[in-house]
Scaffold this active site. Sequence first.
Site, PDB file in Angstrom:
ATOM      1  NE  ARG A  32       2.484   3.259   0.159  1.00 20.61           N
ATOM      2  CZ  ARG A  32       1.962   4.430  -0.207  1.00 20.61           C
ATOM      3  NH1 ARG A  32       2.509   5.555   0.161  1.00 20.61           N
ATOM      4  NH2 ARG A  32       0.886   4.455  -0.946  1.00 20.61           N
ATOM      5  NE  ARG A  81      -2.132   2.486  -5.787  1.00 23.06           N
ATOM      6  CZ  ARG A  81      -2.921   3.508  -6.122  1.00 23.06           C
ATOM      7  NH1 ARG A  81      -3.574   3.490  -7.263  1.00 23.06           N
ATOM      8  NH2 ARG A  81      -3.015   4.536  -5.327  1.00 23.06           N
ATOM      9  NE  ARG A 135      -5.935   9.149  -7.342  1.00 23.66           N
ATOM     10  CZ  ARG A 135      -5.144   8.826  -6.325  1.00 23.66           C
ATOM     11  NH1 ARG A 135      -4.914   9.686  -5.365  1.00 23.66           N
ATOM     12  NH2 ARG A 135      -4.598   7.639  -6.267  1.00 23.66           N
TER      13      ARG A 135
HETATM   14  P1  B4P Z   1       0.576   7.575  -2.996  1.00 25.56           P
HETATM   15  O1  B4P Z   1       0.807   8.832  -3.728  1.00 25.56           O
HETATM   16  O2  B4P Z   1       0.793   7.603  -1.518  1.00 25.56           O
HETATM   17  O3  B4P Z   1      -0.909   7.125  -3.410  1.00 25.56           O
HETATM   18  P2  B4P Z   1      -2.213   6.690  -2.619  1.00 25.56           P
HETATM   19  O4  B4P Z   1      -1.876   5.642  -1.614  1.00 25.56           O
HETATM   20  O5  B4P Z   1      -3.213   6.381  -3.659  1.00 25.56           O
HETATM   21  O6  B4P Z   1      -2.736   7.861  -1.778  1.00 25.56           O
HETATM   22  P3  B4P Z   1      -3.098   9.339  -2.183  1.00 25.56           P
HETATM   23  O7  B4P Z   1      -2.567  10.107  -1.045  1.00 25.56           O
HETATM   24  O8  B4P Z   1      -2.645   9.756  -3.497  1.00 25.56           O
HETATM   25  O9  B4P Z   1      -4.655   9.386  -2.350  1.00 25.56           O
HETATM   26  P4  B4P Z   1      -5.761   9.898  -1.344  1.00 25.56           P
HETATM   27  O10 B4P Z   1      -5.913   8.757  -0.403  1.00 25.56           O
HETATM   28  O11 B4P Z   1      -5.532  11.227  -0.735  1.00 25.56           O
HETATM   29  O12 B4P Z   1       1.490   6.395  -3.579  1.00 25.56           O
HETATM   30  C1  B4P Z   1       1.558   6.100  -4.959  1.00 25.56           C
HETATM   31  C2  B4P Z   1       2.663   5.073  -5.227  1.00 25.56           C
HETATM   32  O13 B4P Z   1       3.973   5.630  -4.896  1.00 25.56           O
HETATM   33  C3  B4P Z   1       2.620   3.772  -4.415  1.00 25.56           C
HETATM   34  O14 B4P Z   1       1.739   2.821  -4.973  1.00 25.56           O
HETATM   35  C4  B4P Z   1       4.123   3.326  -4.483  1.00 25.56           C
HETATM   36  O15 B4P Z   1       4.448   2.712  -5.705  1.00 25.56           O
HETATM   37  C5  B4P Z   1       4.868   4.648  -4.379  1.00 25.56           C
HETATM   38  N1  B4P Z   1       5.215   4.959  -2.979  1.00 25.56           N
HETATM   39  C6  B4P Z   1       4.722   6.018  -2.267  1.00 25.56           C
HETATM   40  N2  B4P Z   1       5.221   6.002  -1.016  1.00 25.56           N
HETATM   41  C7  B4P Z   1       6.047   4.916  -0.930  1.00 25.56           C
HETATM   42  C8  B4P Z   1       6.825   4.344   0.125  1.00 25.56           C
HETATM   43  N3  B4P Z   1       6.873   4.884   1.344  1.00 25.56           N
HETATM   44  N4  B4P Z   1       7.545   3.220  -0.135  1.00 25.56           N
HETATM   45  C9  B4P Z   1       7.536   2.663  -1.347  1.00 25.56           C
HETATM   46  N5  B4P Z   1       6.799   3.141  -2.377  1.00 25.56           N
HETATM   47  C10 B4P Z   1       6.053   4.254  -2.178  1.00 25.56           C
HETATM   48  O16 B4P Z   1      -7.021  10.159  -2.269  1.00 25.56           O
HETATM   49  C11 B4P Z   1      -7.513   9.252  -3.209  1.00 25.56           C
HETATM   50  C12 B4P Z   1      -8.734   9.816  -3.920  1.00 25.56           C
HETATM   51  O17 B4P Z   1      -9.827   9.865  -3.017  1.00 25.56           O
HETATM   52  C13 B4P Z   1      -8.578  11.236  -4.464  1.00 25.56           C
HETATM   53  O18 B4P Z   1      -9.160  11.303  -5.736  1.00 25.56           O
HETATM   54  C14 B4P Z   1      -9.347  12.096  -3.494  1.00 25.56           C
HETATM   55  O19 B4P Z   1      -9.900  13.244  -4.104  1.00 25.56           O
HETATM   56  C15 B4P Z   1     -10.439  11.151  -3.044  1.00 25.56           C
HETATM   57  N6  B4P Z   1     -10.883  11.440  -1.697  1.00 25.56           N
HETATM   58  C16 B4P Z   1     -10.108  11.717  -0.619  1.00 25.56           C
HETATM   59  N7  B4P Z   1     -10.876  11.921   0.468  1.00 25.56           N
HETATM   60  C17 B4P Z   1     -12.192  11.757   0.060  1.00 25.56           C
HETATM   61  C18 B4P Z   1     -13.457  11.804   0.725  1.00 25.56           C
HETATM   62  N8  B4P Z   1     -13.566  12.063   2.048  1.00 25.56           N
HETATM   63  N9  B4P Z   1     -14.580  11.541   0.002  1.00 25.56           N
HETATM   64  C19 B4P Z   1     -14.476  11.260  -1.318  1.00 25.56           C
HETATM   65  N10 B4P Z   1     -13.317  11.204  -2.017  1.00 25.56           N
HETATM   66  C20 B4P Z   1     -12.181  11.439  -1.329  1.00 25.56           C
END
Ligand code: B4P
Length: 192
Positions: free
Chosen positions: A90, A146, A129
Amino acid sequence: MTKRVVLLGPPGSGKGTQAVGLAQALGVPAISTGAIFRDNLARHTPLGEKAEAYMASGHLVPDEITNAMVADRLSQPDAANGFILDGYPRTLEQVTELDALLQTRGIELDLAVELTLDHGRVVERLLHRAEIEGRADDTEPVIRERLAVYRKATEPIAAVYADRGKLASVDGHGAVEDVAGRLRNACLPPSD
Ligand code: B4P
């Protein structure tokens, strides 16, 4: 065959949602740094305690903590044959660290896939979500933070992989199954 993949894209673009199905299709584990942090947080481990404040405010957990965690996870036997890295790297520093890690093992990344989604849809999905899961980092001000962090720290990573000829861009709009189909086409070309 494509076996070592990183998934890029803004928060809410579907990385976590898609990583699981793609991992099954490729026969490798899905490794989500966010999920590992959340699991540690729930179990009140020292790692979880270190990550908590950063995550709750929408900031990235410092590279030294995240890199050590990923190095440990990738050294586990199930990742020997490949992996989908969801949410890592990231930062540009994490790209360098991942390069070094793979180089010491004599392996290379096959593909970086960027899931694209306009930022209005990102906010909508994450607020939806929030209603379902109540994640501490899914409030509107934290989502905006974010996204700002994503633009500054993570968006430039795609260009690095593009320069190496290893970037595929996949449209993250639409139904989960439609995005999954596009993703599979990017990772599993007909010759595979
Ligand atoms: P993540 O867990 O990676 O969170 P995210 O970016 O929100 O993505 P996520 O994978 O959960 O959600 P998704 O898009 O699938 O990171 C959380 C935190 O952890 C970061 O802010 C940071 O603090 C830390 N962190 C993680 N990795 C790090 C790194 N490498 N370095 C430093 N810090 C780090 O889905 C989102 C929503 O959309 C869901 O509700 C899903 O159901 C919905 N959705 C998905 N696809 C859809 C579709 N086609 N249509 C409708 N809804 C959909």
